[in-house]
Design a protein around this motif. Structure first.
Motif, PDB file in Angstrom:
ATOM      1  N   THR A 320       0.847  -1.199   0.000  1.00 25.38           N
ATOM      2  CA  THR A 320       0.000   0.000   0.000  1.00 25.38           C
ATOM      3  C   THR A 320       0.880   1.246   0.000  1.00 25.38           C
ATOM      4  N   VAL A 321       0.502   2.180  -0.848  1.00 23.76           N
ATOM      5  CA  VAL A 321       1.312   3.404  -0.973  1.00 23.76           C
ATOM      6  C   VAL A 321       0.442   4.613  -0.664  1.00 23.76           C
ATOM      7  N   VAL A 322       1.014   5.533   0.116  1.00 25.19           N
ATOM      8  CA  VAL A 322       0.320   6.806   0.364  1.00 25.19           C
ATOM      9  C   VAL A 322       1.235   7.942  -0.074  1.00 25.19           C
ATOM     10  N   ASP A 323       0.637   9.118  -0.209  1.00 26.46           N
ATOM     11  CA  ASP A 323       1.409  10.275  -0.646  1.00 26.46           C
ATOM     12  C   ASP A 323       2.096  10.905   0.574  1.00 26.46           C
ATOM     13  N   ASP A 324       3.345  11.282   0.384  1.00 19.73           N
ATOM     14  CA  ASP A 324       4.036  11.967   1.483  1.00 19.73           C
ATOM     15  C   ASP A 324       4.797  13.171   0.949  1.00 19.73           C
ATOM     16  N   PRO A 325       4.133  14.287   0.908  1.00 16.37           N
ATOM     17  CA  PRO A 325       4.824  15.497   0.436  1.00 16.37           C
ATOM     18  C   PRO A 325       5.629  16.165   1.554  1.00 16.37           C
ATOM     19  N   GLY A 326       5.640  15.581   2.708  1.00 11.58           N
ATOM     20  CA  GLY A 326       6.390  16.171   3.834  1.00 11.58           C
ATOM     21  C   GLY A 326       5.489  16.902   4.809  1.00 11.58           C
ATOM     22  N   TYR A 327       4.271  17.210   4.356  1.00 10.18           N
ATOM     23  CA  TYR A 327       3.332  17.911   5.230  1.00 10.18           C
ATOM     24  C   TYR A 327       1.919  17.491   4.858  1.00 10.18           C
ATOM     25  N   ILE A 328       1.052  17.393   5.825  1.00 13.47           N
ATOM     26  CA  ILE A 328      -0.352  17.085   5.549  1.00 13.47           C
ATOM     27  C   ILE A 328      -1.198  17.853   6.563  1.00 13.47           C
ATOM     28  N   ALA A 329      -2.253  18.466   6.063  1.00 10.49           N
ATOM     29  CA  ALA A 329      -3.059  19.337   6.929  1.00 10.49           C
ATOM     30  C   ALA A 329      -4.099  18.513   7.689  1.00 10.49           C
ATOM     31  N   ARG A 330      -4.009  18.529   8.985  1.00  6.82           N
ATOM     32  CA  ARG A 330      -5.004  17.865   9.833  1.00  6.82           C
ATOM     33  C   ARG A 330      -5.550  18.820  10.900  1.00  6.82           C
ATOM     34  N   ALA A 331      -4.744  19.785  11.284  1.00  4.58           N
ATOM     35  CA  ALA A 331      -5.134  20.790  12.271  1.00  4.58           C
ATOM     36  C   ALA A 331      -4.153  21.939  12.103  1.00  4.58           C
ATOM     37  N   PRO A 332      -4.482  23.102  12.634  1.00  3.31           N
ATOM     38  CA  PRO A 332      -3.536  24.224  12.480  1.00  3.31           C
ATOM     39  C   PRO A 332      -2.155  23.837  13.005  1.00  3.31           C
ATOM     40  N   GLY A 333      -1.177  23.947  12.123  1.00  2.00           N
ATOM     41  CA  GLY A 333       0.206  23.619  12.512  1.00  2.00           C
ATOM     42  C   GLY A 333       0.512  22.140  12.509  1.00  2.00           C
ATOM     43  N   CYS A 334      -0.377  21.318  12.039  1.00  2.00           N
ATOM     44  CA  CYS A 334      -0.162  19.858  12.062  1.00  2.00           C
ATOM     45  C   CYS A 334      -0.510  19.294  10.690  1.00  2.00           C
ATOM     46  N   CYS A 335       0.286  18.505  10.099  1.00  2.00           N
ATOM     47  CA  CYS A 335       1.312  17.676  10.684  1.00  2.00           C
ATOM     48  C   CYS A 335       2.416  17.544   9.622  1.00  2.00           C
ATOM     49  N   SER A 336       3.636  17.445  10.042  1.00  2.00           N
ATOM     50  CA  SER A 336       4.725  17.365   9.071  1.00  2.00           C
ATOM     51  C   SER A 336       5.740  16.328   9.499  1.00  2.00           C
ATOM     52  N   ASN A 337       6.644  16.001   8.564  1.00  2.00           N
ATOM     53  CA  ASN A 337       7.735  15.093   8.902  1.00  2.00           C
ATOM     54  C   ASN A 337       8.773  15.817   9.750  1.00  2.00           C
ATOM     55  N   TRP A 338       9.648  15.050  10.373  1.00  5.25           N
ATOM     56  CA  TRP A 338      10.619  15.636  11.318  1.00  5.25           C
ATOM     57  C   TRP A 338      11.501  16.677  10.643  1.00  5.25           C
ATOM     58  N   ASN A 339      11.801  16.456   9.310  1.00 10.31           N
ATOM     59  CA  ASN A 339      12.655  17.419   8.611  1.00 10.31           C
ATOM     60  C   ASN A 339      11.889  18.146   7.511  1.00 10.31           C
ATOM     61  N   GLY A 340      10.604  17.917   7.469  1.00  8.95           N
ATOM     62  CA  GLY A 340       9.766  18.593   6.478  1.00  8.95           C
ATOM     63  C   GLY A 340       9.904  18.028   5.079  1.00  8.95           C
ATOM     64  N   ALA A 341      10.785  17.049   4.874  1.00  6.85           N
ATOM     65  CA  ALA A 341      11.026  16.507   3.532  1.00  6.85           C
ATOM     66  C   ALA A 341      10.011  15.417   3.198  1.00  6.85           C
ATOM     67  N   GLY A 342       9.650  15.350   1.943  1.00  7.46           N
ATOM     68  CA  GLY A 342       8.714  14.326   1.496  1.00  7.46           C
ATOM     69  C   GLY A 342       9.450  13.158   0.864  1.00  7.46           C
ATOM     70  N   HIS A 343       8.789  12.024   0.835  1.00  3.04           N
ATOM     71  CA  HIS A 343       9.383  10.833   0.222  1.00  3.04           C
ATOM     72  C   HIS A 343       8.317  10.093  -0.549  1.00  3.04           C
ATOM     73  N   ALA A 344       8.728   9.490  -1.617  1.00  2.00           N
ATOM     74  CA  ALA A 344       7.766   8.704  -2.384  1.00  2.00           C
ATOM     75  C   ALA A 344       8.514   7.522  -2.992  1.00  2.00           C
ATOM     76  N   PRO A 345       7.907   6.386  -3.163  1.00  2.00           N
ATOM     77  CA  PRO A 345       6.562   6.077  -2.668  1.00  2.00           C
ATOM     78  C   PRO A 345       6.617   5.774  -1.170  1.00  2.00           C
ATOM     79  N   MET A 346       5.569   6.144  -0.487  1.00  2.00           N
ATOM     80  CA  MET A 346       5.554   5.933   0.957  1.00  2.00           C
ATOM     81  C   MET A 346       4.728   4.694   1.291  1.00  2.00           C
ATOM     82  N   ASN A 347       5.423   3.584   1.363  1.00  2.00           N
ATOM     83  CA  ASN A 347       4.765   2.351   1.793  1.00  2.00           C
ATOM     84  C   ASN A 347       5.120   2.084   3.251  1.00  2.00           C
TER      85      ASN A 347
END
Lengths: 601, 123
Positions: A320-347
């Motif tokens: 299963t693969v999901v998108d990981d642009p490094g940040y995803i909006a779930r709440a104000p200021g949330c949520c991102s990766n530890w370094n803000g970098a995205g990776h693909a494919p994200m299995n």
């Protein structure tokens, strides 16, 4: 014929005199009888009781507190007698006071002036000069041959190995009552039951055997054998002390479990303390064991559990693969990766490799709150494990059905180990379940306890099957891949391999073994520390959790460093690798030569 | 010849009656009773004395046992201290030994012939 005359008649006693004497005798006899009646009948109970207290004595016979041993039979806690030095001041020769004060002062750890004051305090019948004298000090006192000095032995608890395993063993206080660690938890078992001896005694309080004493023998406390392997304990204590010094951490814990049985093989927490001198430390140090009491956000190490729950519930597959642009909006200021970098494919495997918060969050959402929290519960979070140490924490989980302001964002952040708190032992037990094919084991420290000749051995206990063995086999290679492709190159480890091209940030090359010759599973985590005011400290907790060797896991290990100099917590990786390497050597587990890269030879 | 006589009182009369038995027989009885009583007292005293002495010895032995147990505990404590991993390490270092590093470990894989298996396991 001579005539004989009769002797003169004795003058008769005056009758009244005889009567007076008889009357006096009668009065005296009556007075005597009255007193006799008073003593023998009226005050019988009172006086016979008083007489009994004079000659009858009932002594309490103290039981021996049980010995605590490690799994190799080494004694961790035992009893010895130490003397209390007392003095009867009125028996001291005034001319010897100065000499005695000077000689006794260093033996009892007081100033000579203070000792002199006590020796001359004739207003008191008995004065204690010092307690718990060393055997050498007692011998010196005996050699003084001073009748006014009295040495009275009393049993005390001693810990021959000092700081070794002190956070596990705990402390028994000066009254021989366990107050922390196993000493506290198993106090009733270790204490035994006092006995008594009732006998007539002589003036020196020795029993007179004309009437045999009534003796009820004391029952000594149980001898306890722990699961702690002294070799393992030694390794983790050395590594922890070194790590604390090298990484400038404020505290830390290293914990080793046998994943197959749940037996605790080693448990070390900084700061160490010597239970023989526990009063010199803060109660915070000797009263709690951070490995079972501390609660912290597990951070990214929880992603392993997130994936295991998802796989178990067939919410997603390894492909299963999901998108990981490094940040995803779930709440104000949330949520991102530890370094803000995205990776693909994200299995799922890459969630661990890149420690992707965005990926973990989406996989947790795929699992759904109902299944996710059922899994969290099944893994044993949110409740004490029942380890035999006082003061265990329960962790904190915001359950959807019992938390009033629960919102979906809680599930999202829980997916990467935030908004949930765990104890080190609780978390390692869950990882051990991943290692052993899915069985959640009851962690335990007491391997065996014996009362006299009767011994009870504790058997490993499976609490429940949390995940299927197939799920366990899915997760293991993902953790090894993470260890070999990422962590083996962190913190300057295997630098030569880095330059020789073994490092592939995408994890496709196979990397090099974190511990040469072995497949070792690992996952790091960085946790924020609440400051108590609703915010977070400008410091973190760095941790690594894992197990090895993966083919047949012998140990599950957690390394946790509090507030290390590196806020990302990767400083814990070399410590984890060293611990694992030494454990494998200690248990004589041979390496697989095919798992040693040329650059590691 | 004049005789001085007074009537016997009641007490004297009964005493006279009691001593009416032949004197030697009465004396023998009293002596026997006294001897028996003395022997019994002596026996009791000897027994009490012996029990007290043995009780005292028992107390002494009990005290000695306690002392030996204390010494034993102290020695056990010193042995445990001497056997602690720290102490062993210090002694080993003093003898010029060095802790082994994991990379210094060498494993030898020994293939055991099935026929030799029993011997190998026994070792």
């Amino acid at each position: 014929m001579a005539t004989r005359t009769a002797p003169p008649a004795a003058p008769p006693l005056a009758r009244w005199r005889i009567n007076m004497i008889l009357l006096a005798c009668l009065v005296l006899a009556l007075a005597n009888g009255r007193k006799l009646f008073d003593v023998q009948v009226v005050r019988h109970a009172e006086l016979s009781g008083l007489a009994a207290t004079e000659v009858q004595s009932k002594r309490t016979l103290l039981p021996q507190r049980g010995i605590i041993r490690d799994s190799d039979g080494g004694v961790l806690a035992m009893n010895v007698d130490r003397d209390t030095l007392g003095v009867t001041p009125r028996l001291i020769d005034p001319e010897r006071v100065d000499t005695l004060a000077l000689v006794l002062a260093p033996l009892v750890g007081r100033q000579p002036s203070e000792v002199k004051q006590l020796l001359t305090d004739t207003t008191r019948e008995y004065v204690v000069l010092g307690r718990r004298l060393t055997p050498e000090a007692s011998e010196q006192v005996r050699q003084l041959d001073e009748s006014a000095l009295v040495l009275t032995p009393e049993p005390i608890r001693v810990y021959p190995h000092g700081t070794f395993a002190s956070s596990i063993v705990g402390v028994a206080n000066h009254e021989n009552v366990g107050i922390s660690g196993v000493e506290g938890y198993a106090n009733a078992l270790l204490s035994g039951v006092p006995g008594s001896m009732e006998a007539e005694i002589d003036s020196a309080a020795n029993p007179i055997w004309i009437d045999p004493p009534e003796v009820q023998a004391p029952r000594d406390g149980a001898a306890i054998t722990l699961t702690i392997d002294p070799g393992v304990q030694r390794i983790i204590e050395e590594e922890l002390a070194q790590a604390i010094g090298a990484k400038s951490a404020s505290g830390g814990t290293i914990l080793v479990l046998d994943p197959q049985t749940g037996a605790v093989l080693g448990m070390a927490s900084w700061p160490f303390y010597d239970p023989n001198r526990y009063t010199e430390y803060s109660p915070e140090v000797y009263n709690r064991n951070p490995a079972v009491s501390d609660q912290y956000e597990p951070g990214s190490t929880f992603k392993v559990i997130n994936l295991a729950i998802g796989f178990q519930n067939h919410a997603f597959t390894p492909d299963t693969v999901v998108d990981d642009p490094g940040y995803i909006a779930r709440a104000p200021g949330c949520c991102s990766n530890w370094n803000g970098a995205g990776h693909a494919p994200m299995n799922p495997a890459n969630v661990l490799l890149h420690s992707s918060n965005v990926g973990a969050l989406q996989f947790a959402e795929m699992t759904g709150a109902e299944h996710f929290y059922q899994g969290v519960h099944d893994f044993g979070y949110g409740e004490p494990t029942g380890i035999e140490i006082n003061g265990e924490g329960a962790g904190m989980v915001q359950w959807p059905d019992s938390t009033e302001d629960w919102r979906p964002i809680v599930l999202s952040t829980n997916g990467y180990g935030q908004g949930i708190s765990v104890t080190p032992l609780q978390h390692l037990r869950a990882i051990a379940a991943v290692a052993n094919g899915g069985k959640l084991m009851q962690p335990y420290l007491i391997k065996q306890w014996c009362e006299g000749e009767e011994c009870h051995t504790i058997e490993p206990k499976v609490i429940r099957q949390v995940i299927d063995p197939e799920v366990s086999e899915l997760i293991k290679p993902m953790m090894v891949r993470t260890a070999n492709n990422s962590y083996a190159f962190a913190q300057g480890m295997w630098e030569k391999c880095l330059y020789e091209g073994y490092y592939d940030p995408n994890g496709n090359s196979g990397g090099v073994a974190l511990v040469p010759g072995y497949n070792v599973a690992a996952k790091t985590g960085t946790s924020s520390i609440p400051d108590g005011n609703g915010g977070y400290e400008n410091a973190t907790i760095g941790s690594v959790i894992g197990f090895g060797p993966v083919e047949e896991p012998k140990f599950a290990v957690l390394v946790k460093l509090d507030r290390p100099s590196d806020v990302w917590g990767s400083l814990a990786i070399p410590v984890y690798a060293h611990v694992m390497e030494r454990l494998l050597t200690h248990y004589h587990i041979p390496p697989d030569p095919s798992l040693i890269a040329d650059c590691q030879r | 010849m004049a005789v001085y006589s007074r009537p016997l009182s009641g007490w004297s009369r009964s005493k006279a009656a009691a001593t009416a038995a032949p004197r030697p027989q009465r004396a023998n009885l009293l002596v026997t009773l006294a001897v028996v009583a003395a022997l019994m007292s002596l026996l009791y005293l000897v027994q009490v004395g012996r029990v007290s002495t043995q009780g005292y010895q028992l107390e002494q032995l009990s005290y000695k046992r306690t002392q030996l147990e204390r010494t034993n505990q102290q020695l056990m404590y010193e042995i445990e201290q001497a056997q602690s991993l720290d102490a062993v390490r210090q002694r080993a270092l003093a003898l010029g030994m060095q802790p082994i590093r994991p990379d210094q470990t060498r494993y030898l894989t020994i293939k055991i012939h099935p026929d030799s298996r029993w011997t190998a396991e026994a070792r």
